[in-house]
Design a protein around this motif. Sequence first.
Motif, short mmCIF file in Angstrom:
data_model
loop_
_atom_site.label_atom_id
_atom_site.label_comp_id
_atom_site.label_asym_id
_atom_site.label_seq_id
_atom_site.Cartn_x
_atom_site.Cartn_y
_atom_site.Cartn_z
N ARG A 1 13.84 7.23 -6.75
CA ARG A 1 13.97 8.34 -5.81
C ARG A 1 13.17 8.09 -4.53
NH1 ARG A 1 16.85 12.51 -8.60
NH2 ARG A 1 17.01 13.22 -6.45
N TYR A 2 13.63 7.11 -3.74
CA TYR A 2 12.95 6.80 -2.49
C TYR A 2 13.00 7.96 -1.51
CZ TYR A 2 12.60 1.93 -4.01
OH TYR A 2 12.29 0.79 -4.70
N GLU A 3 13.99 8.83 -1.66
CA GLU A 3 14.09 9.97 -0.73
C GLU A 3 12.93 10.94 -0.89
OE1 GLU A 3 16.07 11.58 -4.45
OE2 GLU A 3 15.85 9.66 -3.43
N ARG A 4 12.16 10.82 -1.96
CA ARG A 4 11.03 11.72 -2.19
C ARG A 4 9.71 11.19 -1.63
NH1 ARG A 4 12.32 13.71 -8.43
NH2 ARG A 4 14.32 14.71 -7.95
N LEU B 1 15.42 -1.03 3.90
CA LEU B 1 16.24 -0.13 3.09
C LEU B 1 16.48 -0.73 1.72
CD1 LEU B 1 19.02 0.99 5.62
CD2 LEU B 1 17.03 2.32 4.87
N VAL B 2 16.80 0.12 0.76
CA VAL B 2 17.15 -0.30 -0.60
C VAL B 2 18.51 0.30 -0.91
CG1 VAL B 2 16.46 -0.33 -3.02
CG2 VAL B 2 14.71 -0.29 -1.23
N GLY C 1 0.77 -1.23 0.00
CA GLY C 1 0.00 0.00 0.00
C GLY C 1 0.81 1.28 0.00
N TYR C 2 2.12 1.20 -0.29
CA TYR C 2 2.95 2.40 -0.35
C TYR C 2 2.95 2.95 -1.79
CZ TYR C 2 4.71 1.25 4.28
OH TYR C 2 4.80 0.99 5.62
N GLU C 3 3.05 4.26 -1.90
CA GLU C 3 3.10 4.86 -3.23
C GLU C 3 4.44 4.53 -3.90
OE1 GLU C 3 3.73 9.19 -3.51
OE2 GLU C 3 3.78 9.20 -1.31
N PRO C 4 4.46 4.44 -5.23
CA PRO C 4 5.72 4.11 -5.92
C PRO C 4 6.71 5.27 -5.87
CG PRO C 4 4.00 4.63 -7.51
CD PRO C 4 3.33 4.59 -6.16
N ALA C 5 7.97 4.93 -5.82
CA ALA C 5 9.01 5.96 -5.85
C ALA C 5 9.12 6.53 -7.27
CB ALA C 5 10.36 5.36 -5.44
N PRO C 6 9.27 7.85 -7.40
CA PRO C 6 9.52 8.42 -8.73
C PRO C 6 10.78 7.79 -9.33
CG PRO C 6 9.08 10.14 -7.12
CD PRO C 6 9.26 8.87 -6.35
N GLU C 7 10.76 7.59 -10.63
CA GLU C 7 11.90 6.97 -11.32
C GLU C 7 12.42 7.88 -12.42
OE1 GLU C 7 10.84 3.12 -12.77
OE2 GLU C 7 10.78 2.21 -10.78
N GLU C 8 13.74 7.84 -12.60
CA GLU C 8 14.39 8.49 -13.73
C GLU C 8 15.09 7.41 -14.54
OE1 GLU C 8 17.01 11.52 -12.27
OE2 GLU C 8 15.48 12.36 -10.93
N GLN C 9 14.85 7.39 -15.83
CA GLN C 9 15.41 6.34 -16.68
C GLN C 9 16.03 6.96 -17.93
OE1 GLN C 9 13.73 2.51 -19.18
NE2 GLN C 9 12.92 2.86 -17.11
N VAL C 10 17.21 6.48 -18.28
CA VAL C 10 17.90 6.92 -19.49
C VAL C 10 18.25 5.69 -20.31
CG1 VAL C 10 19.87 8.18 -20.44
CG2 VAL C 10 18.83 8.93 -18.29
N ARG C 11 17.61 5.53 -21.45
CA ARG C 11 17.80 4.33 -22.26
C ARG C 11 19.08 4.46 -23.10
NH1 ARG C 11 14.76 0.12 -22.54
NH2 ARG C 11 15.25 -1.43 -24.12
N VAL C 12 19.98 3.48 -22.95
CA VAL C 12 21.27 3.53 -23.64
C VAL C 12 21.53 2.30 -24.50
CG1 VAL C 12 22.41 5.09 -22.03
CG2 VAL C 12 22.36 2.65 -21.53
N ASP C 13 20.84 1.19 -24.23
CA ASP C 13 21.00 -0.05 -25.02
C ASP C 13 22.47 -0.41 -25.22
OD1 ASP C 13 18.26 -0.60 -25.37
OD2 ASP C 13 18.13 0.88 -26.97
#
Length: 280
Positions: A130-133, A142-143, A19-31
């Motif tokens: 971004r778990y800190e947010r 912890l992660v 029931g916790y909200e998802p952490a915001p994610e930043e993704q950069v696709r590099v393949d």
Amino acid sequence: MVDAGGRGSRSPVWLDRLGYEPAPEEQVRVDVTYVTRTYRREPDQLEGLLGALTNATPALPRGGIVAVQEGDRFAVAISGMLGEEPPHDDEEMVRYAETLAAPQIGALIRSAVPVSPPVRMRFPASLRRRYERLRRFPDGYLVVGDALCSFNPIYGQGMTVAALQALLLRNLLAAGGTRLARRFFQGAARVIDGPWSISVGTDLRFPAVPGRRTPKVRFVNAYVERVHAGAAGDPELGAAFLRVLNLIDPPTRLLAPRTVWRVLRSRRSRRRRSVVAPAA
């Protein structure tokens, strides 16, 4: 409980089920695809050196690294970005390595004796969670490491950042106090910010890599390109860049007056050479 499960972390799924909200994610696709192999190091190979490195560029999305190891061995990793795939056949690996900006890597492995089979790995995208947010996070959990932030592996930053997170956790536990997760994630975000900026900023040099190119990113990339060019003929510049890339020095060290002066001097020198007409 600590999630050190790497890029395959299940924390987002588990937290959602609780029931916790998802952490915001930043993704950069590099393949990125890279092939790694270990070779026997002979007495005359890499004498006095710890290794060699050449990064991919938009003009040549191929890179390679040589790293000296214990037991008279060295490892070679050759890589390609954005769908460029290095081969893992013996002769084709050599030919691929000879096309790199540092062809010495190809010359080295052409004469070297392999002691392991080549191993191919694929890495689709850098990912930061971004778990800190988050306002809420379960107590006693912890992660860390790649489960928290997974870097493009060709820059070799992931293990160092994970070790710095471990030191941070040790210090927080020794100091005591409450709300450990919040304090850890906030501290880990500061640990990650520098190398993430370097890694993502460098990848955004490639037009095919999606992402927002702020004025700061464009400035840093233009400057780092000049550092790279100057380092080809200036070992001090090369050492300064590697110390920043390997998190020994902060990124601001590349803006130290002596380093900036060497970058500008190197650029002027290249310009002078480019206007010299060949002899008739």
